[in-house]
Design a protein around this motif. Structure first.
Motif, PDB file in Angstrom:
ATOM      1  N   ALA A  63       0.831  -1.211   0.000  1.00 48.76           N
ATOM      2  CA  ALA A  63       0.000   0.000   0.000  1.00 48.76           C
ATOM      3  C   ALA A  63       0.861   1.254   0.000  1.00 48.76           C
ATOM      4  O   ALA A  63       0.591   2.215  -0.744  1.00 48.76           O
ATOM      5  N   LEU A  64       1.893   1.267   0.819  1.00 48.47           N
ATOM      6  CA  LEU A  64       2.778   2.429   0.884  1.00 48.47           C
ATOM      7  C   LEU A  64       3.608   2.569  -0.386  1.00 48.47           C
ATOM      8  O   LEU A  64       3.848   3.682  -0.860  1.00 48.47           O
ATOM      9  N   ALA A  65       4.025   1.427  -0.958  1.00 50.27           N
ATOM     10  CA  ALA A  65       4.788   1.472  -2.202  1.00 50.27           C
ATOM     11  C   ALA A  65       3.919   2.002  -3.348  1.00 50.27           C
ATOM     12  O   ALA A  65       4.403   2.749  -4.214  1.00 50.27           O
ATOM     13  N   LEU A  66       2.637   1.636  -3.360  1.00 52.57           N
ATOM     14  CA  LEU A  66       1.737   2.154  -4.389  1.00 52.57           C
ATOM     15  C   LEU A  66       1.561   3.658  -4.237  1.00 52.57           C
ATOM     16  O   LEU A  66       1.529   4.392  -5.233  1.00 52.57           O
ATOM     17  N   ALA A  67       1.445   4.126  -2.998  1.00 57.20           N
ATOM     18  CA  ALA A  67       1.343   5.571  -2.768  1.00 57.20           C
ATOM     19  C   ALA A  67       2.581   6.280  -3.283  1.00 57.20           C
ATOM     20  O   ALA A  67       2.489   7.342  -3.930  1.00 57.20           O
ATOM     21  N   GLU A  68       3.745   5.716  -3.036  1.00 57.55           N
ATOM     22  CA  GLU A  68       4.986   6.326  -3.526  1.00 57.55           C
ATOM     23  C   GLU A  68       5.003   6.343  -5.047  1.00 57.55           C
ATOM     24  O   GLU A  68       5.394   7.348  -5.672  1.00 57.55           O
ATOM     25  N   PHE A  69       4.559   5.247  -5.670  1.00 60.77           N
ATOM     26  CA  PHE A  69       4.544   5.171  -7.135  1.00 60.77           C
ATOM     27  C   PHE A  69       3.617   6.218  -7.737  1.00 60.77           C
ATOM     28  O   PHE A  69       3.995   6.955  -8.658  1.00 60.77           O
ATOM     29  N   LEU A  70       2.381   6.321  -7.215  1.00 52.66           N
ATOM     30  CA  LEU A  70       1.392   7.219  -7.814  1.00 52.66           C
ATOM     31  C   LEU A  70       1.684   8.687  -7.530  1.00 52.66           C
ATOM     32  O   LEU A  70       1.552   9.538  -8.420  1.00 52.66           O
ATOM     33  N   PHE A  71       2.100   8.989  -6.295  1.00 48.63           N
ATOM     34  CA  PHE A  71       2.150  10.388  -5.881  1.00 48.63           C
ATOM     35  C   PHE A  71       3.548  10.989  -5.869  1.00 48.63           C
ATOM     36  O   PHE A  71       3.678  12.211  -5.820  1.00 48.63           O
ATOM     37  N   GLN A  72       4.561  10.165  -5.938  1.00 46.17           N
ATOM     38  CA  GLN A  72       5.916  10.708  -6.015  1.00 46.17           C
ATOM     39  C   GLN A  72       6.551  10.410  -7.371  1.00 46.17           C
ATOM     40  O   GLN A  72       7.039  11.321  -8.047  1.00 46.17           O
ATOM     41  N   GLU A  73       6.482   9.165  -7.796  1.00 45.83           N
ATOM     42  CA  GLU A  73       7.118   8.815  -9.063  1.00 45.83           C
ATOM     43  C   GLU A  73       6.258   9.247 -10.256  1.00 45.83           C
ATOM     44  O   GLU A  73       6.766   9.886 -11.189  1.00 45.83           O
ATOM     45  N   GLY A 100      -5.844  16.786  -8.656  1.00 42.56           N
ATOM     46  CA  GLY A 100      -7.179  16.456  -8.193  1.00 42.56           C
ATOM     47  C   GLY A 100      -7.420  16.913  -6.778  1.00 42.56           C
ATOM     48  O   GLY A 100      -6.594  17.588  -6.157  1.00 42.56           O
ATOM     49  N   ILE A 101      -8.584  16.559  -6.284  1.00 45.72           N
ATOM     50  CA  ILE A 101      -8.951  16.788  -4.891  1.00 45.72           C
ATOM     51  C   ILE A 101      -8.974  15.440  -4.181  1.00 45.72           C
ATOM     52  O   ILE A 101      -8.792  14.392  -4.821  1.00 45.72           O
ATOM     53  N   PRO A 102      -9.176  15.417  -2.864  1.00 46.28           N
ATOM     54  CA  PRO A 102      -9.047  14.144  -2.144  1.00 46.28           C
ATOM     55  C   PRO A 102      -9.856  12.994  -2.724  1.00 46.28           C
ATOM     56  O   PRO A 102      -9.340  11.879  -2.869  1.00 46.28           O
ATOM     57  N   ILE A 103     -11.110  13.231  -3.097  1.00 48.94           N
ATOM     58  CA  ILE A 103     -11.952  12.109  -3.525  1.00 48.94           C
ATOM     59  C   ILE A 103     -11.550  11.584  -4.892  1.00 48.94           C
ATOM     60  O   ILE A 103     -11.569  10.369  -5.128  1.00 48.94           O
ATOM     61  N   SER A 104     -11.157  12.448  -5.809  1.00 50.06           N
ATOM     62  CA  SER A 104     -10.772  11.963  -7.134  1.00 50.06           C
ATOM     63  C   SER A 104      -9.429  11.233  -7.087  1.00 50.06           C
ATOM     64  O   SER A 104      -9.257  10.179  -7.719  1.00 50.06           O
ATOM     65  N   LEU A 105      -8.487  11.754  -6.329  1.00 47.24           N
ATOM     66  CA  LEU A 105      -7.196  11.079  -6.187  1.00 47.24           C
ATOM     67  C   LEU A 105      -7.346   9.755  -5.445  1.00 47.24           C
ATOM     68  O   LEU A 105      -6.685   8.764  -5.789  1.00 47.24           O
ATOM     69  N   SER A 106      -8.226   9.730  -4.448  1.00 45.38           N
ATOM     70  CA  SER A 106      -8.474   8.482  -3.721  1.00 45.38           C
ATOM     71  C   SER A 106      -9.108   7.444  -4.635  1.00 45.38           C
ATOM     72  O   SER A 106      -8.792   6.250  -4.562  1.00 45.38           O
ATOM     73  N   THR A 107     -10.006   7.889  -5.510  1.00 47.52           N
ATOM     74  CA  THR A 107     -10.665   6.966  -6.429  1.00 47.52           C
ATOM     75  C   THR A 107      -9.659   6.323  -7.365  1.00 47.52           C
ATOM     76  O   THR A 107      -9.729   5.120  -7.651  1.00 47.52           O
ATOM     77  N   VAL A 123     -12.691   6.200   1.997  1.00 44.58           N
ATOM     78  CA  VAL A 123     -13.234   6.543   3.317  1.00 44.58           C
ATOM     79  C   VAL A 123     -13.694   7.995   3.286  1.00 44.58           C
ATOM     80  O   VAL A 123     -12.890   8.903   3.048  1.00 44.58           O
ATOM     81  N   ALA A 124     -14.973   8.199   3.534  1.00 45.51           N
ATOM     82  CA  ALA A 124     -15.566   9.535   3.410  1.00 45.51           C
ATOM     83  C   ALA A 124     -15.532  10.282   4.734  1.00 45.51           C
ATOM     84  O   ALA A 124     -16.577  10.527   5.359  1.00 45.51           O
ATOM     85  N   LEU A 125     -14.339  10.665   5.168  1.00 43.02           N
ATOM     86  CA  LEU A 125     -14.258  11.503   6.362  1.00 43.02           C
ATOM     87  C   LEU A 125     -14.995  12.821   6.114  1.00 43.02           C
ATOM     88  O   LEU A 125     -14.991  13.333   4.996  1.00 43.02           O
ATOM     89  N   PRO A 126     -15.618  13.392   7.129  1.00 47.07           N
ATOM     90  CA  PRO A 126     -16.196  14.720   6.950  1.00 47.07           C
ATOM     91  C   PRO A 126     -15.126  15.718   6.501  1.00 47.07           C
ATOM     92  O   PRO A 126     -14.103  15.874   7.156  1.00 47.07           O
ATOM     93  N   GLY A 127     -15.349  16.328   5.352  1.00 46.38           N
ATOM     94  CA  GLY A 127     -14.441  17.368   4.877  1.00 46.38           C
ATOM     95  C   GLY A 127     -13.218  16.902   4.127  1.00 46.38           C
ATOM     96  O   GLY A 127     -12.539  17.717   3.482  1.00 46.38           O
ATOM     97  N   HIS A 128     -12.890  15.607   4.177  1.00 49.66           N
ATOM     98  CA  HIS A 128     -11.650  15.169   3.526  1.00 49.66           C
ATOM     99  C   HIS A 128     -11.727  13.671   3.256  1.00 49.66           C
ATOM    100  O   HIS A 128     -11.790  12.863   4.191  1.00 49.66           O
ATOM    101  N   PHE A 129     -11.677  13.303   1.994  1.00 56.54           N
ATOM    102  CA  PHE A 129     -11.761  11.895   1.594  1.00 56.54           C
ATOM    103  C   PHE A 129     -10.378  11.265   1.658  1.00 56.54           C
ATOM    104  O   PHE A 129      -9.395  11.868   1.213  1.00 56.54           O
ATOM    105  N   LEU A 142      -4.419   6.321   4.348  1.00 61.23           N
ATOM    106  CA  LEU A 142      -3.540   7.114   3.497  1.00 61.23           C
ATOM    107  C   LEU A 142      -4.298   8.338   2.997  1.00 61.23           C
ATOM    108  O   LEU A 142      -5.507   8.287   2.777  1.00 61.23           O
ATOM    109  N   ASP A 143      -3.556   9.423   2.780  1.00 57.03           N
ATOM    110  CA  ASP A 143      -4.138  10.674   2.312  1.00 57.03           C
ATOM    111  C   ASP A 143      -3.605  10.982   0.912  1.00 57.03           C
ATOM    112  O   ASP A 143      -2.562  11.622   0.756  1.00 57.03           O
ATOM    113  N   PRO A 144      -4.311  10.546  -0.144  1.00 57.13           N
ATOM    114  CA  PRO A 144      -3.823  10.793  -1.506  1.00 57.13           C
ATOM    115  C   PRO A 144      -3.674  12.265  -1.860  1.00 57.13           C
ATOM    116  O   PRO A 144      -2.845  12.606  -2.711  1.00 57.13           O
ATOM    117  N   PHE A 145      -4.433  13.144  -1.233  1.00 53.76           N
ATOM    118  CA  PHE A 145      -4.316  14.571  -1.534  1.00 53.76           C
ATOM    119  C   PHE A 145      -2.977  15.121  -1.070  1.00 53.76           C
ATOM    120  O   PHE A 145      -2.471  16.100  -1.620  1.00 53.76           O
TER     121      PHE A 145
END
Length: 273
Positions: A63-73, A100-107, A123-129, A142-145
């Protein structure tokens, strides 16, 4: 093969959230959009991720490696300079611009994760996906935003307070995975707010009509359609929607305002006749 309409996508079991989101983007704003092409791009992203993430490592590491791939690499990131740009809510634009915004990046994260066997959910947290990933030792968040940052529950609580301004006690049920229809509602509601604020009545009407497909009993949509048709000069439709809203929601807190709008629209209509 014919592409499904958004209404038809909602009848699929399970609902494919990215495909449904691309379909409403086509129907609302991008009539020439090729949904299959963008789904293919998501599949290509998944293929690339699958090659760089070891399936033998533990789920939390994947999960963390995927976050690094999508959001850093790869370079997906949150649009902090123009959060209210409607393109942040359309997956085709997010895939094109890497913004994007939190929900689109999370999707996008969830779509890629599930393709490569990482059990991620939105996960639909109030105010921040955000995103949760289930593994044997408890969920990780994880916070994709914010570049896929790993979140503790305390971090999630701070996010809610920062984005909503509320000091209500944090509820653990907020961390439950969001249903596909709830994700689509939240995406469309973001667009609804943006277009109403911008007085982009045609787009706002289309967004609300798509929301009605998911929430046919949401009376607030009737009120909004009344406002949109009123502003657009379609007074008969405005009067009809205002009256239907008042009929269904006689005790709503904005009844007096809607009655005033109804009276104004009816007076203008009478003068035209």
């Amino acid at each position: 093969m014919r592409e499904l309409t958004f209404r038809e996508e909602l009848k699929q079991e399970p609902i494919n959230v990215p495909r449904a989101a691309l379909t409403f983007a086509k129907e609302i704003a991008y009539p020439e959009l090729d949904v299959d092409q963008y789904m293919g791009r998501l599949n290509q992203l998944s293929n690339w991720a699958d090659k760089v993430i070891s399936p033998r490592s533990e789920i939390q590491h994947q999960a963390l490696a995927l976050a690094e791939f999508l959001f850093q690499e790869f370079g997906f990131h949150g649009n902090t300079t123009d959060y209210g740009d409607p393109r942040n809510s359309y997956l085709n634009d997010v895939l094109d611009l890497l913004l994007g915004i939190p929900i689109s990046l999370s999707t996008i994260y969830v779509a890629v994760a599930q393709k490569i066997g990482v059990p991620a959910r939105g996960v639909a947290l109030p105010g921040h996906f955000i995103v949760s990933v289930q593994h044997d030792y408890g969920d990780i968040f994880l916070d994709p935003f914010n570049n896929g940052r790993h979140l503790t529950i305390e971090d999630c609580e701070q996010l809610v307070r920062a984005t909503t301004g509320s000091h209500e006690p944090f509820r653990l049920e907020w961390l439950q995975p969001a249903a596909p229809t709830d994700i689509l509602i939240r995406m469309l509601n973001n667009l609804r707010i943006i277009y109403l604020q911008r007085k982009a009545w045609t787009y706002a009407r289309s967004v609300i009509e798509h929301l009605e497909m998911i929430q046919p009993t949401n009376n607030d949509l009737l009120r909004d359609l009344g406002v949109i048709y009123h502003k657009g000069g379609s007074l008969r439709k405005a009067v009809d929607y205002y009256m239907e809203y008042l009929s269904r929601s006689p005790d709503a807190p904005d009844v007096d305002l809607v009655k005033r709008n109804l009276r104004i629209a009816a007076q203008h209509l009478a003068r035209l006749n």
